[in-house]
Design a protein around this motif. Structure first.
Motif, PDB file in Angstrom:
ATOM      1  N   ASN A 313       0.822  -1.150  -0.113  1.00 51.08           N
ATOM      2  CA  ASN A 313       0.041  -0.122   0.002  1.00 51.08           C
ATOM      3  C   ASN A 313       0.814   1.231  -0.053  1.00 51.08           C
ATOM      4  O   ASN A 313       0.515   2.440  -0.387  1.00 51.08           O
ATOM      5  N   LEU A 314       1.999   1.276   0.321  1.00 49.85           N
ATOM      6  CA  LEU A 314       3.064   2.504   0.548  1.00 49.85           C
ATOM      7  C   LEU A 314       3.933   2.274  -0.438  1.00 49.85           C
ATOM      8  O   LEU A 314       5.113   3.034  -0.441  1.00 49.85           O
ATOM      9  N   SER A 315       3.832   1.645  -1.623  1.00 52.00           N
ATOM     10  CA  SER A 315       4.748   1.407  -2.735  1.00 52.00           C
ATOM     11  C   SER A 315       3.757   1.612  -3.941  1.00 52.00           C
ATOM     12  O   SER A 315       2.629   1.333  -4.026  1.00 52.00           O
ATOM     13  N   GLY A 316       4.374   1.950  -5.080  1.00 52.25           N
ATOM     14  CA  GLY A 316       3.952   2.011  -6.415  1.00 52.25           C
ATOM     15  C   GLY A 316       3.550   3.216  -6.977  1.00 52.25           C
ATOM     16  O   GLY A 316       4.200   4.143  -6.595  1.00 52.25           O
ATOM     17  N   LEU A 317       2.508   3.183  -7.979  1.00 50.01           N
ATOM     18  CA  LEU A 317       2.421   4.460  -8.756  1.00 50.01           C
ATOM     19  C   LEU A 317       0.764   4.679  -8.528  1.00 50.01           C
ATOM     20  O   LEU A 317      -0.028   4.065  -8.180  1.00 50.01           O
ATOM     21  N   ILE A 360      -2.716   8.062   3.295  1.00 55.72           N
ATOM     22  CA  ILE A 360      -2.420   7.184   2.423  1.00 55.72           C
ATOM     23  C   ILE A 360      -3.353   6.231   2.959  1.00 55.72           C
ATOM     24  O   ILE A 360      -2.867   5.605   3.990  1.00 55.72           O
ATOM     25  N   GLY A 361      -4.394   5.817   2.150  1.00 54.03           N
ATOM     26  CA  GLY A 361      -5.437   4.783   2.611  1.00 54.03           C
ATOM     27  C   GLY A 361      -6.609   4.838   2.055  1.00 54.03           C
ATOM     28  O   GLY A 361      -6.710   5.521   1.033  1.00 54.03           O
ATOM     29  N   PRO A 362      -7.647   4.136   2.592  1.00 53.87           N
ATOM     30  CA  PRO A 362      -8.858   4.295   1.974  1.00 53.87           C
ATOM     31  C   PRO A 362      -9.417   5.667   1.927  1.00 53.87           C
ATOM     32  O   PRO A 362      -9.172   6.411   2.766  1.00 53.87           O
ATOM     33  N   LEU A 363     -10.218   6.092   0.986  1.00 52.75           N
ATOM     34  CA  LEU A 363     -10.879   7.515   0.926  1.00 52.75           C
ATOM     35  C   LEU A 363     -12.016   7.612   2.036  1.00 52.75           C
ATOM     36  O   LEU A 363     -13.350   7.807   1.518  1.00 52.75           O
ATOM     37  N   ASP A 364     -11.915   7.361   3.246  1.00 55.11           N
ATOM     38  CA  ASP A 364     -12.809   7.475   4.171  1.00 55.11           C
ATOM     39  C   ASP A 364     -12.274   8.068   5.338  1.00 55.11           C
ATOM     40  O   ASP A 364     -11.257   7.478   6.040  1.00 55.11           O
ATOM     41  N   ALA A 371      -0.621   5.421   6.389  1.00 55.05           N
ATOM     42  CA  ALA A 371       0.318   6.448   6.973  1.00 55.05           C
ATOM     43  C   ALA A 371      -0.136   7.860   6.829  1.00 55.05           C
ATOM     44  O   ALA A 371      -1.170   8.112   5.993  1.00 55.05           O
ATOM     45  N   TYR A 372       0.401   8.717   7.448  1.00 53.70           N
ATOM     46  CA  TYR A 372      -0.276  10.164   7.142  1.00 53.70           C
ATOM     47  C   TYR A 372       1.109  11.173   7.507  1.00 53.70           C
ATOM     48  O   TYR A 372       2.059  10.828   8.189  1.00 53.70           O
ATOM     49  N   LEU A 373       0.962  12.471   6.814  1.00 48.54           N
ATOM     50  CA  LEU A 373       1.968  13.439   6.880  1.00 48.54           C
ATOM     51  C   LEU A 373       1.238  14.380   7.549  1.00 48.54           C
ATOM     52  O   LEU A 373       0.440  15.386   6.860  1.00 48.54           O
ATOM     53  N   PRO A 374       1.487  14.833   8.803  1.00 47.33           N
ATOM     54  CA  PRO A 374       0.868  16.072   9.473  1.00 47.33           C
ATOM     55  C   PRO A 374       1.494  17.192   9.182  1.00 47.33           C
ATOM     56  O   PRO A 374       2.148  18.019  10.005  1.00 47.33           O
ATOM     57  N   VAL A 375       1.397  17.629   7.795  1.00 48.20           N
ATOM     58  CA  VAL A 375       2.042  19.023   7.429  1.00 48.20           C
ATOM     59  C   VAL A 375       0.982  19.496   6.457  1.00 48.20           C
ATOM     60  O   VAL A 375       0.469  18.817   5.570  1.00 48.20           O
TER      61      VAL A 375
END
Length: 405
Positions: A313-317, A360-364, A371-375
């Motif tokens: 889920n944290l790799s690819g395009l 980064i994850g399901p659209l919910d 994972a998340y980026l708190p910026v």
């Protein structure tokens, strides 16, 4: 999917609800209103409801609108229901005709259609089928078994794996009373070898080869998809049964989120790892040639250790979706399906307005992300002064929580 049930993406800059063009079959005077989901797993998508001229009915399908319209005109419930079901039968028959026009043959009609074709025109062979006007014959050599497969494509783009499939498709036209003039024309173009056998051009000039490496890559991709579905299921179950708090995340120096350059070459292109680099080139080409994108925008995720449970889920395009989400770019994970076309997963990179962070994850927003980026930034790519931003990654063994949940 019936009109009214479709879920299109929310368009940036559009105000909802809004009136949209009426679908075929909607009674005279009725209107179609498009709404945007505000909560739930369909956030970021739209739906349509239908209203009569006299009130706001909020009816979800054309069939039900026809029934309600008949009742409004004074017809009984049974009469109104029959009118709506008759419209549905007509739509089904129309759709069946359209499918048959494109080459589809129902299992019930297949044998009858093949017999009808052979009685009138005789059996087809591969060489003749490849010469049918407007048709294509695509050959694929399978390295692992040493055999060549030929796929026949009709003028509408439908693919057939065998000559009998083609006979069935043409046989439907015979049953309708049509003349298949292209058969005689194709047979007149056939050339034979010195032994008198018809020459099948597609088998002589093989276009594609499916290597052992291709088979291994397809198996790996299928395994990746299975693992991803298992992980999505576990994450959804985790969300239902307990709260995933800050203690479930740990700061990592990965994934690296990179913008894929529009053309090969340069420092940005060199930063992409293999085989991600070649995969990006292939997917961009397919998006342009088959899906009408002029300049597709892709993000590449790399750097996640292969033994991490979220590596798939944290790799690819990820490709940029039209319309965006929460007034910022929305990206969805994309990959080449083993069968050839592109497919998307249920993993997104999106801006959470509620949490004020990239996820980064399901659209919910109710579900915990991988994972998340708190910026607060316009894009998840890059970092301040060129430094890579630090993502917080979900883990069951997190030792130190992020600054905020």
């Amino acid at each position: 999917m019936p009109p009214g049930a479709q879920k299109d993406a929310v368009q940036s800059g559009v105000t909802y609800p809004r009136e949209v063009p009426r679908p075929d079959g909607l009674p005279e005077g009725w209107t179609a209103i498009e709404y945007a989901y505000k909560t739930g797993k369909c956030v970021g998508k739209t739906y349509i409801r239908f209203n009569s001229p006299t009130k706001k009915d909020n009816i979800g399908s054309v069939k039900l609108a026809i029934r309600q319209h008949a009742i409004n005109l004074g017809k009984s419930w049974d009469e109104a229901t029959e009118e709506a079901e008759e419209w549905q039968r007509q739509q089904a028959a129309k759709k069946q005709e359209e499918r048959e026009a494109c080459g589809y043959v129902s299992p019930e009609m297949r044998d009858e259609a093949i017999t009808a074709f052979r009685v009138k025109y005789g059996a087809l062979d591969g060489a003749t089928t490849a010469k049918l006007t407007g048709w294509q014959a695509l050959s694929l050599f399978r390295e692992t078994c040493g055999q060549t497969q030929v796929i026949y494509v009709n003028p509408q783009g439908k693919r057939f794996g065998t000559v009998k499939d083609v006979e069935a498709s043409l046989g439907v036209r015979v049953l309708r009373g049509e003349e298949i003039t292209e058969v005689a024309e194709a047979r007149s173009k056939i050339k034979v070898d010195d032994k008198g056998r018809a020459i099948h051009d597609a088998r002589v000039n093989v276009a594609l080869t499916r290597t052992a490496e291709d088979v291994a890559r397809e198996k790996e991709e299928m395994k990746r998809q299975r693992e991803q579905q298992v992980m999505l299921g576990k994450l959804a179950s985790s969300k239902k049964n307990r709260t995933v708090g800050p203690e479930s995340y740990v700061e990592r120096p990965w994934p690296h989120v990179l913008a894929v350059p529009p053309a090969a070459g340069g420092e940005a292109w060199a930063a992409l790892e293999e085989p991600l680099r070649q995969e990006a080139m292939a997917i961009a080409e397919i998006l342009v040639e088959r899906h009408g994108f002029v300049a597709p925008e892709l993000l590449a995720l790399q750097g996640c250790p292969r033994d991490d449970p979220h590596v798939t889920n944290l790799s690819g395009l990820f490709h940029l979706r039209p319309g965006g989400f929460n007034d910022r770019p929305l990206y969805q994970q994309v990959f080449r399906h083993p069968g050839g076309p592109l497919s998307c997963t249920g993993v997104y990179i999106f801006w959470s307005q509620h949490r004020e962070r990239w996820k980064i994850g399901p659209l919910d927003d109710r579900m915990a992300p991988f994972a998340y980026l708190p910026v607060d930034r316009a894009s998840p790519v890059g970092g301040a002064n060129g430094a890579a931003p630090q993502w917080w990654v979900h883990t069951e063994d997190a030792a130190s929580p992020p600054a905020s949940a």
